[in-house]
Enzyme design. Structure first.
Site, PDB file in Angstrom:
ATOM      1  N   LYS A 253       0.822  -1.218  -0.158  1.00 36.49           N
ATOM      2  CA  LYS A 253      -0.048  -0.070  -0.045  1.00 36.49           C
ATOM      3  C   LYS A 253       0.886   1.241  -0.076  1.00 36.49           C
ATOM      4  CE  LYS A 253      -4.145  -1.788   2.524  1.00 36.49           C
ATOM      5  NZ  LYS A 253      -5.134  -1.431   3.385  1.00 36.49           N
TER       6      LYS A 253
ATOM      7  N   ASP B 280      -9.853   3.649   2.056  1.00 40.98           N
ATOM      8  CA  ASP B 280      -9.844   3.009   3.377  1.00 40.98           C
ATOM      9  C   ASP B 280     -10.547   4.048   4.446  1.00 40.98           C
ATOM     10  OD1 ASP B 280      -9.015   0.426   3.277  1.00 40.98           O
ATOM     11  OD2 ASP B 280      -6.681   1.063   3.307  1.00 40.98           O
TER      12      ASP B 280
ATOM     13  N   GLY C 239       0.395   2.452  11.776  1.00 43.80           N
ATOM     14  CA  GLY C 239       0.749   2.098  10.758  1.00 43.80           C
ATOM     15  C   GLY C 239      -0.323   2.717   9.542  1.00 43.80           C
TER      16      GLY C 239
HETATM   17  P1  ATR Z   1      -0.937  -1.728   8.557  1.00 46.60           P
HETATM   18  O1  ATR Z   1      -1.056  -1.226   7.066  1.00 46.60           O
HETATM   19  O2  ATR Z   1      -1.941  -2.872   8.520  1.00 46.60           O
HETATM   20  O3  ATR Z   1      -1.505  -0.745   9.569  1.00 46.60           O
HETATM   21  P2  ATR Z   1       1.665  -1.514   9.427  1.00 46.60           P
HETATM   22  O4  ATR Z   1       1.844  -0.321   8.774  1.00 46.60           O
HETATM   23  O5  ATR Z   1       2.797  -2.667   9.190  1.00 46.60           O
HETATM   24  O6  ATR Z   1       0.371  -2.478   8.793  1.00 46.60           O
HETATM   25  O7  ATR Z   1       1.461  -1.312  10.913  1.00 46.60           O
HETATM   26  C1  ATR Z   1       1.129  -2.204  11.797  1.00 46.60           C
HETATM   27  C2  ATR Z   1       0.729  -1.583  13.144  1.00 46.60           C
HETATM   28  O8  ATR Z   1       0.401  -2.738  14.231  1.00 46.60           O
HETATM   29  C3  ATR Z   1       1.773  -0.636  13.758  1.00 46.60           C
HETATM   30  O9  ATR Z   1       1.320   0.404  14.480  1.00 46.60           O
HETATM   31  C4  ATR Z   1       2.613  -1.629  14.529  1.00 46.60           C
HETATM   32  O10 ATR Z   1       3.389  -1.085  15.733  1.00 46.60           O
HETATM   33  P3  ATR Z   1       4.818  -0.522  15.188  1.00 46.60           P
HETATM   34  O11 ATR Z   1       4.708   0.942  14.602  1.00 46.60           O
HETATM   35  O12 ATR Z   1       5.483  -0.260  16.660  1.00 46.60           O
HETATM   36  O13 ATR Z   1       5.416  -1.480  14.503  1.00 46.60           O
HETATM   37  C5  ATR Z   1       1.577  -2.184  15.376  1.00 46.60           C
HETATM   38  N1  ATR Z   1       1.888  -3.600  15.778  1.00 46.60           N
HETATM   39  C6  ATR Z   1       2.122  -4.806  14.977  1.00 46.60           C
HETATM   40  N2  ATR Z   1       2.448  -5.918  16.076  1.00 46.60           N
HETATM   41  C7  ATR Z   1       2.378  -5.506  17.324  1.00 46.60           C
HETATM   42  C8  ATR Z   1       2.487  -5.926  18.691  1.00 46.60           C
HETATM   43  N3  ATR Z   1       2.875  -7.239  18.646  1.00 46.60           N
HETATM   44  N4  ATR Z   1       2.624  -5.033  19.474  1.00 46.60           N
HETATM   45  C9  ATR Z   1       2.345  -3.636  19.420  1.00 46.60           C
HETATM   46  N5  ATR Z   1       2.258  -3.219  18.177  1.00 46.60           N
HETATM   47  C10 ATR Z   1       1.868  -3.841  17.066  1.00 46.60           C
END
Ligand code: ATR
Length: 298
Positions: free
Chosen positions: A74, A110, A136
């Site tokens: 994306k 979205d 994210g």
């Molecule tokens: P998307 O496009 O689906 O939002 P992304 O841009 O990879 O995917 O974002 C994932 C989000 O989930 C982020 O906010 C991530 O936190 P970080 O910015 O610290 O990476 C969060 N996230 C994913 N797994 C996590 C976990 N186990 N604990 C806390 N936050 C998590």
């Protein structure tokens, strides 16, 4: 349902992602095309990150009408497009591409999908307070959507604090809405009162998503309250453990299926110029979702 027939005139749309086997979008869109008698077909394309530029060139080469774009493309796809809408540029992510005679425009449905889903709950964001878990791509769409609908304040909780700060700055700069960033681990401590006083809580991370169903963001159960709106963008499973916890505390909950539905409906309208048959799409989504959950837990 009548099986669609592919002819020499069939217009092609689809979705670029990796992996792609879990997508529910083909079921939703193909049901909509069939219901309106449109000669379109929606296909899944498994595109590895290193092949994204070639795949986008293929949209032009094959005269594909448009595509959805999903994880992990994306954000990176923006560089390969001719035009990006202001909202998609601000969010920094594109989930829908339209091909106008070889000129590719990137949209982000979205944000509008999230707002439409919110409308379904009867919640009006104007003047309200929001807590958003995550920073994210999905959180950026939610933040922009809430900012544009004149919410009063947004607090972003994120594991990587820097990302939440950047997002808060983007939302404040673009919409003038008060936005702050709070470390993830504060959710169960000083941040708990922020969650409790929020009118709406939106969970945008992948926590709780299959195959991590047992996981849940560290929000104490008593941080939720009656009449609060709690949304989890995860749709597999629906509801998540997080959403069940909020519902048990009396909150009004919504799972990720409705946002998936409405972002799909907006993309459908961009490609076909026709109003999306929402009920048909919703039923197809629910059927596909039930089938995929059975396949995973036979
Ligand atoms: P998307 O496009 O689906 O939002 P992304 O841009 O990879 O995917 O974002 C994932 C989000 O989930 C982020 O906010 C991530 O936190 P970080 O910015 O610290 O990476 C969060 N996230 C994913 N797994 C996590 C976990 N186990 N604990 C806390 N936050 C998590």
């Amino acid at each position: 349902m009548v099986k669609p027939v592919i002819t020499g005139r069939t217009k092609l749309v689809g979705i670029l992602g990796h992996p792609i086997t879990h997508t529910l979008s083909p079921a939703m869109h193909n049901a909509a095309f069939a219901a309106l008698g449109l000669d379109f077909a929606y296909l899944p394309f498994d595109v590895r990150p290193e092949e994204l530029k070639n795949a986008v060139a293929g949209i032009r080469a094959l005269s594909i009408v448009g595509v959805n774009v999903t994880v992990p493309h994306k954000e990176t796809v923006l560089d390969s497009l001719d035009v990006v809408t202001e909202a998609a540029g601000l969010i920094g992510a594109v989930n829908t591409i339209v091909n106008h005679d070889g000129r590719l425009t990137g949209y982000n449905t979205d944000a509008i999908g999230f707002l439409k889903a919110l409308e379904d709950t009867g919640f009006d964001p104007r003047g309200k307070e929001a807590a958003v878990l995550g920073a994210g791509g999905a959180a950026r769409a939610v933040g922009a959507a809430l900012g544009m609908s004149r919410i009063r304040r947004i607090t972003f909780f994120n594991r990587t604090l820097e990302r939440a700060k950047e997002l808060a700055q983007m939302v404040a700069g673009a919409t003038g809405v008060q936005s702050t960033a709070v470390p993830w681990e504060e959710m169960g401590k000083s941040g708990m009162s922020i969650i409790r006083s929020a009118d709406i809580v939106v969970q945008t991370t992948s926590i709780g998503m299959h195959p991590r169903e047992a996981e849940c963001p560290p929000v104490p159960a008593d941080a939720f309250r009656k009449d609060q709106v709690v949304v989890d963008l995860v749709y597999n499973p629906a509801p998540t453990r997080f959403l069940k916890r909020a519902a048990a505390a009396g909150a009004r909950t919504q799972d990720g299926v409705r946002m998936l539905l409405h972002q799909g409906a907006a993309a459908f309208e961009l490609w076909t110029g026709r109003p999306a048959p929402i009920t048909v799409m919703e039923n197809a989504l629910k059927t596909a979702q039930a089938a995929s959950q059975v396949a995973e837990h036979p």
